[in-house]
Structure formats: structure tokens, C-alpha cells
Design an enzyme around this catalytic site. Structure first.
Site, short mmCIF file in Angstrom:
data_model
loop_
_atom_site.label_atom_id
_atom_site.label_comp_id
_atom_site.label_asym_id
_atom_site.label_seq_id
_atom_site.Cartn_x
_atom_site.Cartn_y
_atom_site.Cartn_z
N GLY A 195 0.82 -1.21 0.00
CA GLY A 195 0.00 0.00 0.00
C GLY A 195 0.85 1.26 0.00
O GLY A 195 0.51 2.25 -0.65
N THR A 196 1.95 1.24 0.74
CA THR A 196 2.80 2.43 0.82
C THR A 196 3.33 2.79 -0.57
O THR A 196 3.26 3.95 -0.99
CB THR A 196 3.97 2.15 1.80
OG1 THR A 196 3.40 1.90 3.09
CG2 THR A 196 4.92 3.33 1.88
N ASN A 201 -7.81 3.70 9.00
CA ASN A 201 -7.16 2.55 9.64
C ASN A 201 -7.32 2.56 11.16
O ASN A 201 -7.34 1.52 11.79
CB ASN A 201 -5.68 2.49 9.28
CG ASN A 201 -5.01 3.85 9.29
OD1 ASN A 201 -5.44 4.77 8.61
ND2 ASN A 201 -3.96 3.98 10.07
N GLN A 249 -7.75 -0.32 3.87
CA GLN A 249 -8.54 -0.92 4.95
C GLN A 249 -9.95 -1.32 4.50
O GLN A 249 -10.59 -2.15 5.13
CB GLN A 249 -8.66 0.05 6.14
CG GLN A 249 -7.33 0.37 6.81
CD GLN A 249 -6.73 -0.80 7.57
OE1 GLN A 249 -7.40 -1.81 7.85
NE2 GLN A 249 -5.45 -0.71 7.91
N SER A 305 -3.84 -3.18 -0.49
CA SER A 305 -2.69 -3.91 0.06
C SER A 305 -3.11 -5.33 0.40
O SER A 305 -4.20 -5.55 0.93
CB SER A 305 -2.21 -3.18 1.33
OG SER A 305 -1.21 -3.92 1.96
N ALA A 306 -2.23 -6.29 0.12
CA ALA A 306 -2.60 -7.70 0.29
C ALA A 306 -2.76 -8.10 1.75
O ALA A 306 -3.68 -8.84 2.11
CB ALA A 306 -1.53 -8.59 -0.37
N HIS A 307 -1.86 -7.60 2.61
CA HIS A 307 -1.82 -8.20 3.96
C HIS A 307 -2.95 -7.75 4.87
O HIS A 307 -3.14 -8.31 5.94
CB HIS A 307 -0.45 -7.97 4.62
CG HIS A 307 -0.14 -6.58 5.05
ND1 HIS A 307 -0.05 -6.22 6.37
CD2 HIS A 307 0.14 -5.46 4.35
CE1 HIS A 307 0.28 -4.93 6.45
NE2 HIS A 307 0.41 -4.45 5.24
N THR A 343 11.04 -7.28 -11.34
CA THR A 343 10.45 -8.60 -11.56
C THR A 343 9.30 -8.83 -10.58
O THR A 343 9.44 -8.57 -9.39
CB THR A 343 11.55 -9.67 -11.35
OG1 THR A 343 12.57 -9.42 -12.32
CG2 THR A 343 11.01 -11.09 -11.52
N CYS A 384 4.15 5.74 18.62
CA CYS A 384 5.26 5.89 19.55
C CYS A 384 6.49 6.33 18.76
O CYS A 384 6.90 5.63 17.84
CB CYS A 384 5.52 4.53 20.17
SG CYS A 384 6.02 4.64 21.85
#
Ligand code: PLP
Length: 386
Positions: A68-69, A155, A186, A206-208, A244, A329
Site C-alpha cells: 500500500g505504501t 485505519n 482498509q 494492500s494484500a496483507h 520482476t 510511539c
């Protein structure tokens, strides 16, 4: 472990793991012309179709990235550079005040380094929804080609934006050639996305976050929208993202997208989240952020007055429960989240912000477990205070 942090990353789905293992069993560069290369290419193209279906788009709009970034960076930097190359410069960028850091930092860097580009922030209401009236006014006040970036769902709070209205404003009040980028990291797989019919020009996924692997993502680009590649090299992904292809990760991404495309899990997630918030109100008086707005079915962001986020995170972790704090943080200091600040949440309350995010692996028992842990913690705090 009880894992309630799906907005940070969601565990790998079995279907994604299977697709990845199958791809890993075979060697093949998706650009090679021999059989092994063609089989790798077939996996990438299958995933492109699966992802396009999830987003309501044509497969040809999908560009695979490392996440995503990178997709957010490519959208903003690629649009500005592409428009410049086509001699139809973007001079105004609008982002909402609650965007993810990958949008904020890239937009800021563009405004700092590209002469003539001005960055504007769109405010949000106390519930975390984009203030469409203020946005419309700001858009009407200036001149010059516009690029707007508004996330589909936040998010931290899960608040869902009215993208149909945002798109309508962008195209009615923006300049000729006004462009809309949507960060749907999200939202994908949790609420419907309609890339083609809603009038978006760029969309990030984003996949994760949907149960695919970490390190894979995609940018969807409308045909004709400006986009210059940010990485020079072998010209993969139709010359728009060299490098690739990570075939196994892309295959896992596609499988996860396929499994989530009918949104069949959303109702169950909403039941878990709503049960959690209902029960939480019986043991404390939480402030639930964004509760008055439409939210993702899986997300609850709240603070309990007098309970610090760090204390809660540590206590929950000791009980084997993973959640997030709404605060970032950095250099040893806990900063209140920019999202809660933009919503006008009191700084002290914002420091107690906790995010519970359910997902495909969540169960009813997880809700009982986190409530039992919080109940124990609150009782201990009350005993110390007495
Ligand atoms: N955009 C949003 C809204 C996110 O929540 C995240 C990740 O937390 C990203 C972008 C970045 O995605 P990735 O982790 O794939 O780089």
C-alpha cells in the site's frame, strides 16, 4: 494468542498460503517467453483478474506494487509527474486530515520539492467523516488542476468516507482534469468498492490487510489518467512499475482477494464488534471514536477515561491478547494520533486510544476473552485507587 489487530495485518488465509506454495514450487520469471515463464505470467494475470473483480475494475487498470505504501507513493508522485510530462500540470493537492502517513508524507514531499504545487488539508467532522461542505468551498476558491486523495476507510477508527459524494464534488467543482485517488487499503474486502462506476482515477489496495501476504499491493489506474513510473528499469507492469513481479506474493494476494470479494464475512464481523462495544459499555464508560459515522464492520477504537493505552496494551498482551493503541510511539514519546486530533478528541483522552480490529480468524470467544482481561485490569486499577 487472541489476535485482534487485523487492521495492522491480518493472518495469512489458507487459500493464499496454498496459492503461494504452488507458485513457489515452480521457477519462472513472468517476463520469460518459455513455458515456465508463461506459467508464472498466468499466475500474475489470474491474480490481476481476481483483484480487479474485488475493486469493481477492469484487469488492465491493475499495477502490482510492493504494498500500500508504494501504491500511495506511485499514485501521488506518478500523477504529478505524469501530468507535468503531458503539460497539464497539477498545482493543487488536497488530502484529508486523517490520511495514512504514506499519503501525508508523499504529498508533503511533493509540495516541498515540486515548484508551484500547493498542499491543502481537508478537515473532518468530530465523527471523522470528511467535511464535504468545507472541501467543496476550498476546491471552488482556487484555480489550477487538482489532485485529491481521500481514504475509503480510516485505519484507526474504521470510519468510512462517502466516496460517491467526494467524487461528485471533485468532478463538479474541481478543475478540468481533476483527479481522485482513494486509499482503500482498509476498505478492500470489508466493504464494496466500485472503482469504475464511482469516478475514481487511482485506487490503492494492500494484500496483507485482507489475508494475503505482506509486501504485495496494487495501484489501480483509470485509463487515460496521468501516471509516470517512479522506478526505471525493465518496464514490467506495462512500463508503470519496473521490477520482476513477486509471483508467489501476487498469487496469494489474488487468492485472498477472491475469497473476500463477496464480502460474506462482513456481517459476522459487525456482530463481533457490536457485541464487544455493547459489553464494554457494561464494564466502563468508553468514548467510542467515530461511533456516530458509518464504520468498517470490524473496527472499534475507544478510550476508557483514566486508563492509559500503554497500561492496557501491556495487560492485554500479558493475557495473550493483541490489539493496537491509537497513538504512535516515536523517540520514546507517545504522540496522540493525528486522526483523533483531527477529530477534535481531547489530547488526554486520545492518549488512551485503543484499537480492536476483528478479522477472518476471529471468534465469539475472542470477545469474551478481551472483555474478561479488561474487566480484570479495571478492577485492579480501582483497587489501587481505593
Ligand atoms: N494505507 C492505509 C490506510 C493503511 O492502513 C496502511 C497500512 O497500515 C497503508 C496504507 C500501507 O500499506 P502497506 O502496509 O501495504 O505498505
Amino acid at each position: 494468542m487472541i489476535y485482534l489487530d487485523h487492521n495492522a495485518t491480518s493472518p495469512l488465509r489458507d487459500c493464499a498460503k496454498r496459492a503461494m506454495l504452488e507458485a513457489l514450487e515452480e521457477t519462472g520469471n513472468a517476463s520469460s517467453v518459455h513455458g515456465a515463464g508463461r506459467r508464472a505470467r498466468a499466475r500474475v494475470e489470474k491474480a490481476r483478474e481476481q483483484l480487479a473483480k474485488l475493486c469493481g475494475a477492469a484487469p488492465s487498470s491493475v499495477i502490482f506494487t510492493s504494498g500500500g505504501t508504494e501504491a500511495n507513493a506511485l499514485a501521488l508522485r506518478g500523477a504529478v509527474a505524469g501530468a507535468l510530462a503531458a503539460e497539464d500540470r497539477i498545482t493543487r493537492i488536497f488530502i484529508s486530515s486523517i490520511e495514512h502517513e504514506s499519503v501525508r508524507a508523499n504529498a508533503l514531499a511533493i509540495a516541498d520539492t515540486v515548484p508551484g504545487v500547493k498542499l491543502n488539508e481537508i478537515p473532518v467532522t468530530r465523527d471523522g467523516a470528511v467535511d464535504c461542505a468545507a472541501f467543496r468551498l476550498a476546491l471552488m476558491q482556487g484555480k489550477g488542476r487538482v489532485l485529491v486523495s481521500v481514504m475509503a476507510a480510516n485505519n484507526e477508527t474504521g470510519v468510512i468516507q462517502d466516496l460517491a459524494e467526494v467524487a461528485r464534488i471533485v468532478h463538479a467543482e474541481g478543475s478540468d482534469g481533476a483527479l481522485l485517488h482513494v486509499d482503500a487499503v482498509q476498505a478492500a474486502g470489508r466493504v464494496p468498492l466500485a472503482f469504475d462506476s464511482l469516478g475514481m482515477d487511482y485506487l490503492t489496495v494492500s494484500a496483507h490487510k485482507l489475508g494475503g501476504p505482506q509486501g504485495a499491493g496494487a495501484l489501480l489506474v483509470k485509463e487515460g489518467a496521468p501516471l509516470s513510473s517512479c522506478i526505471a528499469g525493465g518496464g514490467q507492469e506495462m512500463g508503470r512499475r519496473s521490477g520482476t513481479e513477486n509471483v508467489a506474493a501476487i498469487a496469494g494476494f489474488g487468492a485472498a482477494a477472491e475469497e473476500t470479494s463477496n464480502l460474506s464475512e462482513s456481517e459476522g464481523l459487525a456482530e463481533l464488534r457490536d457485541a464487544f462495544e455493547r459489553e464494554l459499555k457494561t464494564i466502563a464508560t468508553p468514548a467510542i471514536f467515530g461511533a456516530g459515522a458509518k464504520r468498517l464492520p470490524n473496527t472499534s477504537n475507544f478510550a476508557i477515561p483514566g486508563l492509559s493505552a500503554e497500561t492496557a496494551l501491556i495487560a492485554l498482551d500479558l493475557d495473550g491478547i493483541a490489539v493496537s493503541s491509537g497513538s504512535a510511539c516515536s523517540s520514546g514519546k507517545v504522540k496522540p494520533s493525528h486522526v483523533l486530533s483531527a477529530m477534535g478528541v481531547d489530547e488526554n483522552l486520545a492518549r488512551g486510544g485503543l484499537r480492536v480490529s476483528f478479522g477472518w480468524s476471529s471468534k465469539k470467544d475472542d470477545v469474551s476473552a478481551i472483555l474478561a482481561s479488561l474487566r480484570k485490569l479495571l478492577a485492579r486499577q480501582a483497587a489501587i485507587a481505593a
